[in-house]
Write a protein that holds these residues in place. Structure first.
Motif, PDB file in Angstrom:
ATOM      1  N   LYS A   7      -0.330 -22.717  11.199  1.00 26.92           N
ATOM      2  CA  LYS A   7       0.590 -21.598  11.440  1.00 26.92           C
ATOM      3  C   LYS A   7       0.500 -20.659  10.257  1.00 26.92           C
ATOM      4  O   LYS A   7       0.482 -21.096   9.102  1.00 26.92           O
ATOM      5  N   GLY A   8       0.439 -19.360  10.540  1.00 21.58           N
ATOM      6  CA  GLY A   8       0.341 -18.401   9.451  1.00 21.58           C
ATOM      7  C   GLY A   8       0.426 -16.976   9.944  1.00 21.58           C
ATOM      8  O   GLY A   8       0.652 -16.725  11.136  1.00 21.58           O
ATOM      9  N   ASP A   9       0.225 -16.044   9.020  1.00 18.82           N
ATOM     10  CA  ASP A   9       0.312 -14.614   9.347  1.00 18.82           C
ATOM     11  C   ASP A   9      -1.080 -14.048   9.559  1.00 18.82           C
ATOM     12  O   ASP A   9      -1.985 -14.249   8.740  1.00 18.82           O
ATOM     13  N   MET A  10      -1.265 -13.349  10.667  1.00 21.40           N
ATOM     14  CA  MET A  10      -2.559 -12.792  11.054  1.00 21.40           C
ATOM     15  C   MET A  10      -2.507 -11.276  10.897  1.00 21.40           C
ATOM     16  O   MET A  10      -1.573 -10.621  11.373  1.00 21.40           O
ATOM     17  N   VAL A  11      -3.538 -10.698  10.218  1.00 24.72           N
ATOM     18  CA  VAL A  11      -3.591  -9.248   9.983  1.00 24.72           C
ATOM     19  C   VAL A  11      -4.993  -8.751  10.296  1.00 24.72           C
ATOM     20  O   VAL A  11      -5.988  -9.326   9.824  1.00 24.72           O
ATOM     21  N   GLN A  12      -5.064  -7.687  11.072  1.00 23.22           N
ATOM     22  CA  GLN A  12      -6.356  -7.121  11.443  1.00 23.22           C
ATOM     23  C   GLN A  12      -6.955  -6.337  10.284  1.00 23.22           C
ATOM     24  O   GLN A  12      -6.252  -5.616   9.552  1.00 23.22           O
ATOM     25  N   LEU A  13      -8.279  -6.458  10.098  1.00 21.76           N
ATOM     26  CA  LEU A  13      -8.987  -5.752   9.022  1.00 21.76           C
ATOM     27  C   LEU A  13      -9.906  -4.682   9.601  1.00 21.76           C
ATOM     28  O   LEU A  13     -10.338  -4.769  10.764  1.00 21.76           O
ATOM     29  N   GLU A  72     -14.475  -2.304   6.452  1.00 20.32           N
ATOM     30  CA  GLU A  72     -14.670  -2.532   5.015  1.00 20.32           C
ATOM     31  C   GLU A  72     -13.960  -3.785   4.530  1.00 20.32           C
ATOM     32  O   GLU A  72     -14.012  -4.126   3.345  1.00 20.32           O
ATOM     33  N   GLY A  73     -13.280  -4.466   5.429  1.00 19.18           N
ATOM     34  CA  GLY A  73     -12.577  -5.689   5.049  1.00 19.18           C
ATOM     35  C   GLY A  73     -11.195  -5.454   4.475  1.00 19.18           C
ATOM     36  O   GLY A  73     -10.590  -6.370   3.900  1.00 19.18           O
ATOM     37  N   LYS A  74     -10.675  -4.256   4.674  1.00 18.15           N
ATOM     38  CA  LYS A  74      -9.330  -3.937   4.197  1.00 18.15           C
ATOM     39  C   LYS A  74      -8.350  -3.983   5.373  1.00 18.15           C
ATOM     40  O   LYS A  74      -8.742  -3.880   6.540  1.00 18.15           O
ATOM     41  N   VAL A  75      -7.064  -4.132   5.016  1.00 17.19           N
ATOM     42  CA  VAL A  75      -6.048  -4.173   6.066  1.00 17.19           C
ATOM     43  C   VAL A  75      -6.073  -2.867   6.845  1.00 17.19           C
ATOM     44  O   VAL A  75      -5.996  -1.781   6.252  1.00 17.19           O
ATOM     45  N   LEU A  76      -6.211  -2.982   8.180  1.00 19.37           N
ATOM     46  CA  LEU A  76      -6.292  -1.800   9.030  1.00 19.37           C
ATOM     47  C   LEU A  76      -4.906  -1.207   9.243  1.00 19.37           C
ATOM     48  O   LEU A  76      -3.991  -1.872   9.739  1.00 19.37           O
ATOM     49  N   GLU A  77      -4.775   0.050   8.858  1.00 17.77           N
ATOM     50  CA  GLU A  77      -3.479   0.718   9.005  1.00 17.77           C
ATOM     51  C   GLU A  77      -3.161   0.883  10.494  1.00 17.77           C
ATOM     52  O   GLU A  77      -3.972   1.391  11.267  1.00 17.77           O
ATOM     53  N   ILE A  89      -5.868 -17.767   1.911  1.00 20.72           N
ATOM     54  CA  ILE A  89      -6.207 -16.733   2.888  1.00 20.72           C
ATOM     55  C   ILE A  89      -7.638 -16.933   3.359  1.00 20.72           C
ATOM     56  O   ILE A  89      -8.567 -17.073   2.556  1.00 20.72           O
ATOM     57  N   ILE A  90      -7.826 -16.945   4.687  1.00 21.71           N
ATOM     58  CA  ILE A  90      -9.139 -17.096   5.310  1.00 21.71           C
ATOM     59  C   ILE A  90      -9.424 -15.852   6.142  1.00 21.71           C
ATOM     60  O   ILE A  90      -8.584 -15.420   6.932  1.00 21.71           O
ATOM     61  N   THR A  91     -10.618 -15.286   5.954  1.00 22.39           N
ATOM     62  CA  THR A  91     -11.031 -14.145   6.769  1.00 22.39           C
ATOM     63  C   THR A  91     -12.085 -14.598   7.763  1.00 22.39           C
ATOM     64  O   THR A  91     -13.050 -15.276   7.396  1.00 22.39           O
ATOM     65  N   PHE A  92     -11.888 -14.238   9.037  1.00 24.35           N
ATOM     66  CA  PHE A  92     -12.838 -14.652  10.069  1.00 24.35           C
ATOM     67  C   PHE A  92     -12.817 -13.692  11.251  1.00 24.35           C
ATOM     68  O   PHE A  92     -11.864 -12.917  11.426  1.00 24.35           O
ATOM     69  N   ASN A  93     -13.893 -13.730  12.043  1.00 27.13           N
ATOM     70  CA  ASN A  93     -13.982 -12.901  13.243  1.00 27.13           C
ATOM     71  C   ASN A  93     -13.337 -13.657  14.395  1.00 27.13           C
ATOM     72  O   ASN A  93     -13.835 -14.704  14.828  1.00 27.13           O
ATOM     73  N   SER A 138     -12.975  -7.485  15.776  1.00 24.44           N
ATOM     74  CA  SER A 138     -12.882  -7.228  14.330  1.00 24.44           C
ATOM     75  C   SER A 138     -12.462  -8.488  13.601  1.00 24.44           C
ATOM     76  O   SER A 138     -12.029  -9.473  14.207  1.00 24.44           O
ATOM     77  N   ASP A 139     -12.616  -8.451  12.273  1.00 28.69           N
ATOM     78  CA  ASP A 139     -12.193  -9.582  11.456  1.00 28.69           C
ATOM     79  C   ASP A 139     -10.682  -9.569  11.274  1.00 28.69           C
ATOM     80  O   ASP A 139     -10.033  -8.512  11.357  1.00 28.69           O
ATOM     81  N   PHE A 140     -10.149 -10.754  11.052  1.00 27.70           N
ATOM     82  CA  PHE A 140      -8.724 -10.903  10.769  1.00 27.70           C
ATOM     83  C   PHE A 140      -8.543 -11.715   9.492  1.00 27.70           C
ATOM     84  O   PHE A 140      -9.380 -12.567   9.154  1.00 27.70           O
ATOM     85  N   GLN A 141      -7.457 -11.434   8.835  1.00 29.34           N
ATOM     86  CA  GLN A 141      -7.064 -12.173   7.629  1.00 29.34           C
ATOM     87  C   GLN A 141      -5.930 -13.105   8.004  1.00 29.34           C
ATOM     88  O   GLN A 141      -4.926 -12.673   8.567  1.00 29.34           O
ATOM     89  N   PHE A 142      -6.131 -14.396   7.740  1.00 27.13           N
ATOM     90  CA  PHE A 142      -5.128 -15.389   8.129  1.00 27.13           C
ATOM     91  C   PHE A 142      -4.594 -16.072   6.877  1.00 27.13           C
ATOM     92  O   PHE A 142      -5.352 -16.707   6.128  1.00 27.13           O
TER      93      PHE A 142
END
Length: 450
Positions: free
Chosen positions: A169-175, A178-183, A215-219, A246-250
């Motif tokens: 369980k965790g927080d998922m954020v779309q990137l 460039e691997g940055k948080v997508l506004e 934090i894990i980044t994955f597609n 797209s990749d997500f940051q978990f």
């Protein structure tokens, strides 16, 4: 009224019913008198409508309805009284029925086609052979069952490090690219992901060894190609999920590991009741006994199929196929000619088997007792509860549930029919020669491959 039977051949006949005026007149007049009392026609007070007008308006319809009632009752009574063993139901005769003039006729003759059950002898002896497949219960099957029990009674525990197939369980954020948080991108707090169903092994390995707060980044599309899974995971529509790549940051917030239950006395008691099984040897023996019972049920089912095929071929029962096809089409509005042509052979075989079973039941007075019906209902009930891991149902509760099933007439009939068929098979097994053949469960399953 006069009813006569004209045989066409051994399997087909015609019933002719002659009605004279005195057979129906009183019934028709009584109905018309009732219509006269209740008729509401402009220009007449209630109950004062002339009978002539009532007959003009309703006479033909009432005549047809009352004659149809008489025909139905008379046909049923005649078939019972004459002990005619028919198949299906009487059908209006296409060839023999003359046109009816409802306006002028006072005497009527109606013709109905009927199908007669074939007469045959059924001689069973030890010269008739069939195979009973005795399925072996190997240690591998017992081991798999024990594993299933331990998983059912397993628990979920919070752990600090990802090892294999945990749930995270965790927080998922779309990137962005460039691997940055997508506004304005997709975010999901407390998203749940399962490593067990993750498809990409490389991504799965990137989680192994991770701990809380890491934090894990994955597609996400590579990890979970199924759009429905992504939709549920992120709380978005399936259409949005299908376009997502797209990749997500978990950020891991919680790691939950499923731990199978231990094989110990506590597990024995949960499954079979306190103290009924006291050792691993007894536990394995009990499981083997249960598996064997299930296998024997399957073997008996296969035996039933083989006996059915053997006796149907042996008796070679002729059936009034033309009549039966016509009756099936008329009695089932959803049945098309194409469907009938495709399935008729199966229907024919089932009917032949039913006639054979009826012959055995009547000839050898095979019955089903209330006790046997209740016993069968208990088996059905136990199968239902076992699906939910409830194997140790108290006898009183089991009986109450079983009796509640039998309160429904349709369910009781199905259970009684099932038990009767088992009694028939037991009789056949005692009468013919049954040869036992041992085989593995996999070998047994291959028998159904064709």
């Amino acid at each position: 009224m006069n009813i006569t039977k004209e045989n066409i051949d051994e399997l087909n006949a015609t019933l002719k019913i002659k009605l004279e005026k005195e057979d129906y007149e009183e019934k028709v007049n009584n109905v018309l008198k009732d219509y006269k009392k209740k008729a509401k026609i402009d220009g007449f007070r209630p109950g004062k409508v002339p009978m002539g007008l009532v007959k003009k308006m309703y006479g033909k319809t009432v005549l047809a309805e009352e004659i149809n009632k008489i025909l139905s009752e008379s046909l049923t009574k005649h078939i019972i009284d004459e002990k005619l063993n028919i198949l299906g139901e009487p059908l209006p005769s296409i060839k023999e029925q003359a046109p009816i003039d409802w306006d002028n006729q006072t005497e009527f003759e109606f013709a109905f086609d009927i199908a007669l059950s074939p007469e045959f002898e059924l001689n069973l002896s030890k010269r008739d052979k069939v195979t009973f497949y005795d399925i072996e219960v190997g240690d591998d099957l017992i081991d798999k069952t024990i594993e299933s029990h331990t998983k059912f009674y397993g628990t979920s525990e919070k752990v600090d490090v990802v090892e294999d197939n945990e749930i995270l369980k965790g927080d998922m954020v779309q990137l962005d690219k460039e691997g940055k948080v997508l506004e304005g991108g997709i975010t999901k707090e407390d998203a749940i992901i399962s490593l067990q169903v993750m498809k990409d092994e490389k991504i799965k390995k990137s989680f192994v060894g991770a701990n809380v707060s890491q934090i894990i980044t994955f597609n996400i599309k590579k990890a979970y190609p199924n759009a429905t899974e992504i939709s549920s995971m992120l709380g978005i529509s399936k259409e949005e999920a299908e376009k997502l790549d797209s990749d997500f940051q978990f950020t891991i917030k919680e790691i939950t590991k499923f731990v199978s239950g231990e094989v110990n006395q506590e597990l024995f008691d949960k499954i079979y009741g306190a103290g009924n099984v006291k050792s691993l040897e007894e536990f394995r023996a009990k499981i083997k006994e249960e598996i064997k019972k299930d296998f024997d049920e399957q073997s008996n089912y296969k035996l039933l199929i083989d006996v059915k095929d053997k006796l149907v071929k042996k008796t070679k029962l002729a059936l009034p196929d033309e009549f039966l096809k016509r009756w099936l089409l008329l009695s089932n509005k959803e049945l098309t000619q194409e469907m009938l042509d495709k399935d008729y052979d199966n229907f024919q075989k089932d009917l032949q088997w039913q006639l054979i079973k009826d012959k055995i039941v009547k000839g050898h007075e095979i019955k089903v007792t209330d006790e046997e019906i209740l016993e069968e209902a208990k088996k059905v009930t136990m199968q239902q509860f076992r699906q939910y891991g409830m194997r140790n149902l108290p006898e009183e509760q089991l009986e109450n549930y079983s009796k509640s099933i039998l309160e429904k007439p349709e369910d009781k009939r199905k259970i009684a029919d099932s038990r009767l068929e088992k009694n028939i098979i037991e009789f056949i097994k005692e009468t013919i020669k049954v040869e036992n053949k041992e085989m593995t469960f996999d070998e047994f399953n291959k028998l159904f491959a064709n």
